[in-house]
Design a protein around this motif. Structure first.
Motif, mmCIF file in Angstrom:
data_model
loop_
_atom_site.group_PDB
_atom_site.id
_atom_site.type_symbol
_atom_site.label_atom_id
_atom_site.label_comp_id
_atom_site.label_asym_id
_atom_site.label_seq_id
_atom_site.Cartn_x
_atom_site.Cartn_y
_atom_site.Cartn_z
ATOM 1 N N ARG A 91 0.778 -1.352 -0.027
ATOM 2 C CA ARG A 91 0.043 0.199 -0.126
ATOM 3 C C ARG A 91 0.867 1.288 0.055
ATOM 4 O O ARG A 91 1.010 1.924 1.190
ATOM 5 C CB ARG A 91 -0.940 -0.107 1.344
ATOM 6 N N TRP A 101 0.667 4.287 -1.047
ATOM 7 C CA TRP A 101 0.194 5.684 -0.616
ATOM 8 C C TRP A 101 -0.134 5.941 0.661
ATOM 9 O O TRP A 101 0.234 7.122 1.143
ATOM 10 C CB TRP A 101 -1.218 5.879 -1.187
ATOM 11 N N TRP A 102 0.355 4.939 1.640
ATOM 12 C CA TRP A 102 0.554 5.370 3.112
ATOM 13 C C TRP A 102 1.769 5.898 3.292
ATOM 14 O O TRP A 102 1.806 6.515 4.353
ATOM 15 C CB TRP A 102 0.163 4.172 3.789
ATOM 16 N N GLY A 144 2.057 9.670 4.595
ATOM 17 C CA GLY A 144 1.942 9.833 6.026
ATOM 18 C C GLY A 144 3.384 10.143 6.664
ATOM 19 O O GLY A 144 3.255 10.792 7.761
ATOM 20 N N ALA A 179 3.690 4.871 9.537
ATOM 21 C CA ALA A 179 3.297 4.984 8.126
ATOM 22 C C ALA A 179 3.965 4.010 7.254
ATOM 23 O O ALA A 179 3.411 3.554 6.295
ATOM 24 C CB ALA A 179 3.882 6.424 7.877
ATOM 25 N N LEU A 212 1.968 0.701 7.809
ATOM 26 C CA LEU A 212 0.704 0.751 6.957
ATOM 27 C C LEU A 212 1.053 0.554 5.502
ATOM 28 O O LEU A 212 -0.013 0.254 4.775
ATOM 29 C CB LEU A 212 -0.016 2.116 7.463
ATOM 30 N N ALA A 213 2.025 1.119 5.141
ATOM 31 C CA ALA A 213 2.574 1.009 3.706
ATOM 32 C C ALA A 213 2.695 -0.483 3.286
ATOM 33 O O ALA A 213 2.542 -0.887 2.201
ATOM 34 C CB ALA A 213 3.783 1.830 3.125
ATOM 35 N N ASP A 260 2.916 -9.369 3.154
ATOM 36 C CA ASP A 260 2.949 -8.059 3.951
ATOM 37 C C ASP A 260 3.822 -8.468 5.096
ATOM 38 O O ASP A 260 3.489 -9.171 6.261
ATOM 39 C CB ASP A 260 1.584 -7.780 4.533
ATOM 40 N N LEU A 288 -3.313 10.368 13.354
ATOM 41 C CA LEU A 288 -3.495 9.045 12.421
ATOM 42 C C LEU A 288 -4.820 9.538 11.639
ATOM 43 O O LEU A 288 -5.192 8.738 10.479
ATOM 44 C CB LEU A 288 -3.463 7.914 12.922
ATOM 45 N N LEU A 325 -4.698 10.494 8.076
ATOM 46 C CA LEU A 325 -3.878 9.647 7.105
ATOM 47 C C LEU A 325 -4.904 8.280 6.839
ATOM 48 O O LEU A 325 -4.888 7.951 5.683
ATOM 49 C CB LEU A 325 -2.681 9.089 8.052
ATOM 50 N N LEU A 326 -5.649 7.895 7.746
ATOM 51 C CA LEU A 326 -6.825 6.946 7.455
ATOM 52 C C LEU A 326 -7.566 7.517 6.244
ATOM 53 O O LEU A 326 -8.213 6.692 5.656
ATOM 54 C CB LEU A 326 -7.785 6.785 8.682
ATOM 55 N N ALA A 358 -6.834 9.483 3.923
ATOM 56 C CA ALA A 358 -6.039 9.753 2.429
ATOM 57 C C ALA A 358 -6.452 8.492 1.543
ATOM 58 O O ALA A 358 -6.720 7.222 1.964
ATOM 59 C CB ALA A 358 -4.614 9.715 2.836
#
Length: 578
Positions: A9, A11-12, A15, A72, A75-76, A307, A336, A339-340, A342
């Motif tokens: 992911r 785009w995270w 963050g 961040a 989460l990516a 992941d 956060l 960021l959630l 986004a």
């Protein structure tokens, strides 16, 4: 290691920006002077305010920034390993059985029953998001058009080619169609599924009742009106005429709603008459099945990135120890929240996250954009097909020639023929026929091109003969003889003939003029030959059949012939042909 790192992911990672900015702003604010200094005398500040050291002022913002940065990255979804992932989907199997008896030509519903039936089946296919779908067509006997597959696009492409006039045996034999449907279920190892019958009538109810099975409920979609309609004979080039009985009465095909409803109820299914909206297919496709939540493993798998973000979370554990201060955890949670919310917006990267390049290319090809599809496909075979559809026959031929399978060789012949290289195309078709002598499409195209080549060769030989005959004509054949002179020419001879030098000069000029004319004639003949070849190519392209039902027609006829040889057909003289 760094080259193999992939973010599931990505785009995270955005963050990281607010995390760094928040840490810097926090540190700057803590290092700034307190607003109490403007209101309290400096002598009292040392007593009223607790001194803050430089280390303490930087530790908390740095820890918060590091925590947000690690969160961040986690989460990516950092990953550096691919794992094979089996594919499963709901075992929602559906066999659509389409009646192609002559009564489907009736025009009691505009434009005709068969057209409306095909449109409704196309709506069914477009609503199928998962599961397997098959298509069976029947008249006097039944044929599987497409076996159970999740590729509804292919079924839809073949659907529009189906017509009652392509069936080799006339009549309406529902029993044969249901046998083929259950055979498709058995071959796909499906233990339960739905059968959707699209018809305007059933001659023998026993064809359905003797084959009923609660695991394969039979739902019926009636096409037509109770008042019925005549059957035009336009399909046999008799416009304005209708089908009649032996007594000369016009055949009127009526929709027996009650009979079809009884068949559906006996087959554990439902009945609906065809409507303009989707209410009919919505009810029929929701016929209950035992074990609705079962899934089936698909015979393929794909690699997914594993992941590994949970390892980064371990870094947050010691940093959380610093958050056991009043309000610290709440501040991190509020940070956060943006960021959630986004979400990625760039089309190219977004498409790559959800679809492989080959899937994007297939979607572009189905939407009528072969040029774009050719740039998206990674599979060479699909890319060659896209180049062929876009008119880039040279690239398509190069890509087809890189494969030695039967389909690629046949497509290579098509691409070469489109470029005008008939001899190479014939050689490609010969290779296909050598491997599969029953390949009718290759044989038809090969014979067609061979006739075009023979025609070109015959024209070339005729042109060569004409040129040879023209070169054998004597140059002095038009010169007058002595006995045939006119009085004027006789007078000129009496006065004196031209000198030899003058005669040679005139003869040379005449030969030069004839040479120039011959060269111009050859150029014109060459241009004419090219035009003839171009016209021959255009005529060949116009003669290439573009009927998508040709393959199905030959397939149905072949299957019928095989059944006749096995003696599967009994006496059918007493049955009606519609």
């Amino acid at each position: 290691m760094l080259e193999a790192i992939h973010f599931v992911r990505p785009w995270w990672l955005l963050g990281v920006i607010p995390a760094v900015m928040l840490a810097l702003l926090w540190a700057q604010r803590r290092q700034s002077t307190s607003h109490w200094e403007s209101s309290i005398a400096p002598e009292l500040l040392a007593v009223l305010l607790e001194p803050v050291g430089p280390r303490a002022s930087r530790a908390l913002p740095a820890a918060a920034g590091a925590a947000l940065f690690a969160a961040a990255v986690a989460l990516a979804g950092p990953s550096w390993e691919r794992l094979p992932q089996p594919v499963e989907q709901r075992s929602d199997a559906l066999v659509v059985v389409l009646d192609l008896s002559l009564s489907m030509f009736a025009d009691d519903i505009a434009p005709s029953r068969i057209v409306r039936a095909r449109q409704k089946i196309a709506d069914v296919l477009r609503t199928r998001r998962e599961g397997f779908t098959a298509l069976v067509a029947y008249a006097g006997d039944a044929h599987a058009v497409v076996p159970l597959t999740d590729d509804t696009r292919t079924i839809e492409n073949l659907l529009w080619a189906l017509s009652p006039d392509m069936m080799p045996v006339l009549g309406s034999n529902l029993g044969s169609a249901l046998d083929v449907a259950h055979e498709l279920f058995e071959n796909a190892h499906v233990n339960q599924g739905r059968v959707l019958l699209v018809t305007d009538g059933i001659d023998q109810m026993s064809d359905a009742t003797t084959r009923r099975d609660p695991n394969f409920p039979l739902s019926v979609l009636g096409v037509g009106t109770p008042g019925g309609g005549t059957i035009p004979l336009d399909f046999v080039n008799q416009p304005g005429q209708v089908l009649r009985t032996q007594q000369g009465e016009a055949v009127v095909a009526r929709l027996d709603v009650e009979r079809l409803r009884n068949v559906a109820e006996a087959g554990y299914g439902r009945y609906r008459t065809l409507t303009l909206d989707d209410g009919d297919i919505t009810e029929l496709l929701s016929t209950p099945l035992p074990g609705e939540d079962e899934t089936t493993a698909v015979d393929r798998e794909f690699d997914t990135w594993a992941d590994q973000g949970f390892w980064v979370v371990l870094v947050l554990v010691p940093l959380l120890l610093l958050a056991f201060r009043r309000g610290a955890i709440a501040c991190v949670a509020l940070t956060l929240v943006p960021l959630l919310a986004a979400a990625p917006s760039e089309a190219g990267v977004w498409d790559d996250l959800w679809q492989r390049r080959d899937q994007q290319g297939l979607q572009a090809l189905q939407e009528g954009q072969p040029e774009m599809a050719a740039t998206l496909f990674e599979d060479p075979a699909w890319r060659a097909a896209a180049d062929y559809r876009s008119g880039a026959y040279d690239r398509a031929a190069a890509e087809f020639s890189a494969h030695d399978d039967l389909t690629a060789t046949y497509n290579l012949g098509n691409a070469l023929a489109q470029q005008g290289d008939f001899e190479a195309a014939v050689a490609a078709y010969d290779r296909v026929l050598a491997a599969d002598p029953d390949h009718e499409d290759a044989r038809f195209n090969r014979d067609l091109l061979q006739r075009a080549l023979d025609q070109q060769q015959s024209q070339s030989q005729n042109e060569d003969q004409n040129q040879q005959q023209g070169g054998q004509n004597p140059e002095n054949s038009a010169q007058p003889q002595g006995d045939g002179q006119t009085p004027q020419e006789q007078s000129e001879d009496e006065q004196g003939s031209p000198s030899e030098e003058s005669e040679q000069q005139e003869q040379g000029d005449s030969e030069q003029s004839e040479a120039e004319q011959s060269a111009e004639g050859e150029q014109q003949e060459s241009a004419s030959s090219r035009d003839e070849r171009k016209d021959a190519l255009e005529q060949w392209l116009r003669r290439v059949p573009d009927d998508p039902g040709g393959l199905l027609r030959r397939k149905f006829q072949y299957e019928t012939n095989q059944r006749l040889r096995r003696g599967e057909y009994g006496s059918r003289d007493a049955e009606k042909i519609w």
